[in-house]
Design a protein around this motif. Structure first.
Motif, PDB file in Angstrom:
ATOM      1  N   SER A  89       0.853  -1.188   0.000  1.00 17.59           N
ATOM      2  CA  SER A  89       0.000   0.000   0.000  1.00 17.59           C
ATOM      3  C   SER A  89       0.885   1.232   0.000  1.00 17.59           C
ATOM      4  CB  SER A  89      -0.888   0.017   1.246  1.00 17.59           C
ATOM      5  OG  SER A  89      -1.511   1.284   1.362  1.00 17.59           O
ATOM      6  N   MET A  91       1.430   5.173   0.920  1.00 18.95           N
ATOM      7  CA  MET A  91       0.847   6.029   1.949  1.00 18.95           C
ATOM      8  C   MET A  91       1.431   7.430   1.816  1.00 18.95           C
ATOM      9  SD  MET A  91       0.660   5.657   6.071  1.00 18.95           S
ATOM     10  CE  MET A  91       2.274   6.268   6.424  1.00 18.95           C
ATOM     11  N   SER A 110      -4.179  10.049   6.094  1.00 24.22           N
ATOM     12  CA  SER A 110      -3.313   9.077   5.451  1.00 24.22           C
ATOM     13  C   SER A 110      -3.986   8.558   4.190  1.00 24.22           C
ATOM     14  CB  SER A 110      -3.064   7.876   6.370  1.00 24.22           C
ATOM     15  OG  SER A 110      -2.185   8.218   7.383  1.00 24.22           O
ATOM     16  N   GLY A 111      -3.353   8.840   3.056  1.00 20.18           N
ATOM     17  CA  GLY A 111      -3.880   8.276   1.817  1.00 20.18           C
ATOM     18  C   GLY A 111      -3.268   6.905   1.590  1.00 20.18           C
ATOM     19  N   VAL A 112      -4.136   5.865   1.598  1.00 23.68           N
ATOM     20  CA  VAL A 112      -3.631   4.492   1.475  1.00 23.68           C
ATOM     21  C   VAL A 112      -4.506   3.723   0.492  1.00 23.68           C
ATOM     22  CG1 VAL A 112      -2.700   4.444   3.829  1.00 23.68           C
ATOM     23  CG2 VAL A 112      -5.072   3.741   3.430  1.00 23.68           C
ATOM     24  N   ASN A 113      -4.167   2.441   0.244  1.00 18.94           N
ATOM     25  CA  ASN A 113      -5.077   1.640  -0.574  1.00 18.94           C
ATOM     26  C   ASN A 113      -5.731   0.553   0.266  1.00 18.94           C
ATOM     27  OD1 ASN A 113      -3.382  -0.556  -0.387  1.00 18.94           O
ATOM     28  ND2 ASN A 113      -2.578  -0.376  -2.483  1.00 18.94           N
ATOM     29  N   TYR A 116      -3.792  -1.640   2.896  1.00 22.39           N
ATOM     30  CA  TYR A 116      -3.044  -1.047   4.008  1.00 22.39           C
ATOM     31  C   TYR A 116      -3.376  -1.719   5.347  1.00 22.39           C
ATOM     32  CZ  TYR A 116      -0.993   2.269   7.255  1.00 22.39           C
ATOM     33  OH  TYR A 116      -0.252   2.824   8.244  1.00 22.39           O
ATOM     34  N   TYR A 192      -7.898   7.471   7.504  1.00 21.03           N
ATOM     35  CA  TYR A 192      -7.463   6.807   6.278  1.00 21.03           C
ATOM     36  C   TYR A 192      -8.463   7.075   5.160  1.00 21.03           C
ATOM     37  CZ  TYR A 192      -4.965   4.255   9.927  1.00 21.03           C
ATOM     38  OH  TYR A 192      -4.203   3.933  11.007  1.00 21.03           O
ATOM     39  N   TYR A 195      -5.715   6.671  -1.487  1.00 20.22           N
ATOM     40  CA  TYR A 195      -4.433   7.293  -1.842  1.00 20.22           C
ATOM     41  C   TYR A 195      -4.622   8.340  -2.942  1.00 20.22           C
ATOM     42  CZ  TYR A 195       0.352   7.615  -3.724  1.00 20.22           C
ATOM     43  OH  TYR A 195       1.558   8.062  -4.178  1.00 20.22           O
ATOM     44  N   THR A 209       5.951   9.647  -0.897  1.00 24.22           N
ATOM     45  CA  THR A 209       5.046   8.539  -0.642  1.00 24.22           C
ATOM     46  C   THR A 209       5.848   7.406  -0.017  1.00 24.22           C
ATOM     47  OG1 THR A 209       3.635   9.085  -2.501  1.00 24.22           O
ATOM     48  CG2 THR A 209       3.547   6.813  -1.709  1.00 24.22           C
TER      49      THR A 209
END
Lengths: 387, 217
Positions: A89, A91, A110-113, A116, A192, A195, A209
């Motif tokens: 992932s 972040m 937090s930009g995640v997929n 994560y 969260y 992303y 990132t």
């Protein structure tokens, strides 16, 4: 016989209580600070290791800065197979402040997929984590850390609530269990989101990132690390734009650092043990001088050299051992206070206790031998004449 | 002293038989302290020989000397030399402890001796709580602890008034009658009169050595 020496020495120590206490103060301070520092160091190390381990040991972190955008957005998928990557992932993190009833609250977005939660071993307390559909549909949903409900929603269940980030309303779909603090901040004040959404919101393609990657097995961690590094070397204009390291590397570095710091501090503290030892020697020399006549009398009554030596040596050891025990008590109180007043648990190991007591005894022996020997070498005739 | 060798005693020779009561007298500087230290095995002769119980003491090492002081000689000092923070009983126990006598036996012996010198009711008193005469009696009890052949008394009445001094001297006479060899070192002829033999020292030499019978009382 040994019992008699002990009782004679004990008597001599107790008949000068204040003096004995002052004499052994150096040992008290030395022992208590060495024990406390060693225990603090060990506890901190254990705590750090526990935290890092809880994230997973086949984990790899890759931080990439791509200011000119040369990295394809799906680069990770391209090498997934060859680099033996199981899940990953990205972040990206940005701080956002909220003002609620005049109180400013800092939250980290937090930009995640969708993976994560797996790579970071998150546990959900309610709702669900972001899924593939959320990511692909670009629908504004958010998952919140365990302290967000208290900070932003006055303690109410956050699920279904709306959280506005940079003017965009996000629907809260899940809450993550407590993760605690670590070196990167409070993990419970995180929100969260997807992303891509985060990149758009903060128009921050240029920001760093961090990729959380789990390799297929623990054994393939190094392969993954090498492949990812090789790929980034080939694409990025400079190898200073990324950093890649594995969980075990961090663990190793942490371990070395903590051990170094602990032994450094304990080393400094043990200087006071040395100073304490010199104090003991000083007072024992005074004692021997003061009791020259007693030594003369004892020799006249048939005391052998070894018996006089043992008497004074035991006296020195009693003083330092007493200091060691008092120091141990203080260290225990200190550990108790630190544990009670902070969320840091300090435990004093049995090995530390044994070490400290052996140390106090050795100091008594090392610094007591010279005065004791001096006492034993006194000529009975001279000593009897001493006023 | 540099290169100058001062001879405290030079060319003296005498024998003391078991059971004798001897006074060694002489003015200060006569060498009587040196003689007492040698007789008491506190010091060794630089030249010549000292035989005690057929043993060549001048050939003994420090440890052996400590052993002889412990078991064969009982010291009675002018200033009593009791350990101030110890009770009378504990003071008497010291030589017994160094002789490695068993704990129970040690206590029994020490208590019996204190009773013998008339301090049965003062055993748990510290020296400061005792009179001079009592303190000297404690030190006599201590001297007797390991049942030595010889009691060596250095000015035993020097710190006492004449009445208690007499008591101490008669206690020593009593011990002599029980078979102990008593050697008193003193500068006082009146004290020496209690002995049955008087050795006079002067300038490191024996000036006279006379038995009681030869004396005019």
């Amino acid at each position: 016989m040994f019992k008699e020496y002990f009782s004679i020495a004990w008597r001599s120590v107790t008949s000068h209580k204040i003096r004995a206490l002052l004499t052994t103060l150096g040992v008290v301070i030395g022992v208590s600070s060495v024990i406390l520092l060693l225990s603090l160091g060990n506890s901190a190390k254990a705590e750090a290791e526990k935290q890092i381990r809880s994230i997973g040991s086949n984990l790899i972190f890759v931080s990439v800065s791509d200011p000119i955008g040369v990295l394809p957005s799906i680069w990770m998928d391209e090498i997934k197979e060859s680099a033996k990557i199981a899940y990953y992932s990205p972040m990206v993190q940005r701080p956002v402040s909220y003002s609620i009833n005049g109180v400013n609250t800092e939250v980290t977005i937090s930009g995640v997929n969708e993976d994560y939660d797996y790579v970071s071993s998150l546990t959900m307390t309610s709702g669900r984590f972001l899924n593939k559909l959320d990511i692909q549909s670009n629908y504004p949903v958010a998952v919140v850390g365990s302290k967000i409900a208290d900070s932003l929603f006055a303690g109410a269940d956050p699920i279904g609530k709306t959280l506005v980030i940079n003017g965009v309303p996000f629907e809260v779909i899940g809450e993550v269990g407590a993760r605690g603090q670590n070196f990167s901040g409070d993990n419970d004040m995180l929100v969260y989101i997807s992303y891509d959404y985060a990149l758009n919101l903060f128009s921050s393609r240029a920001f760093m990132t961090t990729y959380y990657i789990t390799s297929v097995t623990e054994a393939s961690v190094n392969t993954t690390l090498a492949k990812v590094s090789a790929y980034l070397d080939s694409v990025l204009p400079s190898n200073s734009l990324y950093r890649a390291f594995s969980q075990s590397q961090i663990l190793g570095i942490m371990d070395t650092l903590m051990s170094l710091l602990t032994s450094l501090l304990a080393g400094i503290a043990s200087i006071s043990l040395l100073v304490g030892g010199i104090g003991i020697m000083n007072i024992m020399l005074v004692t021997v001088r003061e009791r020259t006549r007693e030594i003369g009398i004892r020799k006249a009554l048939g005391a052998k050299r070894s018996q006089i030596l043992l008497q004074f040596l035991i006296e020195a050891v009693i003083i330092t051992l007493l200091g060691g025990l008092i120091g141990l008590g203080i260290a225990y109180m200190g550990a108790f206070l630190i544990s009670a007043l902070s969320d840091f648990k300090v435990t004093i190991g049995l090995d530390t206790v044994v070490l400290a007591l052996l140390f106090s005894i050795s100091i008594g022996l090392i610094f007591g031998i010279y005065p004791a020997n001096k006492a034993s070498l006194l000529e009975p005739v001279e000593a009897l004449r001493y006023e | 002293m540099g290169d100058v060798l001062v001879k405290a005693l030079d060319g003296i020779s005498f024998e003391i038989e078991e059971g004798e009561f001897v006074a060694i007298v002489g003015p200060s500087g006569s060498g009587k302290s040196t003689l007492m230290n040698i007789l008491g095995c506190l010091d060794i002769v630089t030249d010549g020989t000292y035989k005690l119980n057929q043993k060549m003491i001048n050939e003994y090492d420090e440890n052996d000397l400590a052993g002889i002081r412990n078991t064969s000689i009982g010291f009675v000092f002018q200033q009593f030399n009791l350990l101030p923070s110890f009770t009378a009983l504990e003071n008497v126990l010291i030589p017994l402890t160094y002789a490695r006598v068993h704990r129970k036996e040690r206590e029994q012996t020490a208590k019996a001796l204190l009773t013998q010198v008339g301090l049965g009711d003062r055993m748990y008193h510290k020296p400061t709580e005792l009179s001079g005469g009592q303190q000297q009696r404690v030190s006599i009890a201590r001297a007797l602890a390991n049942n030595p052949e010889i009691i060596l008394a250095d000015e035993p009445t020097g710190a006492l008034d004449s009445k208690t001094g007499q008591e101490v001297l008669s206690l020593l006479s009593q011990l002599n009658q029980q078979g102990k060899t008593i050697i008193i070192i003193t500068h006082d002829m009146a004290i020496a009169q209690h002995a049955r033999r008087i050795i006079r020292l002067k300038d490191g030499l024996v000036e006279s050595d006379a038995r009681y019978e030869d004396f005019d009382v």
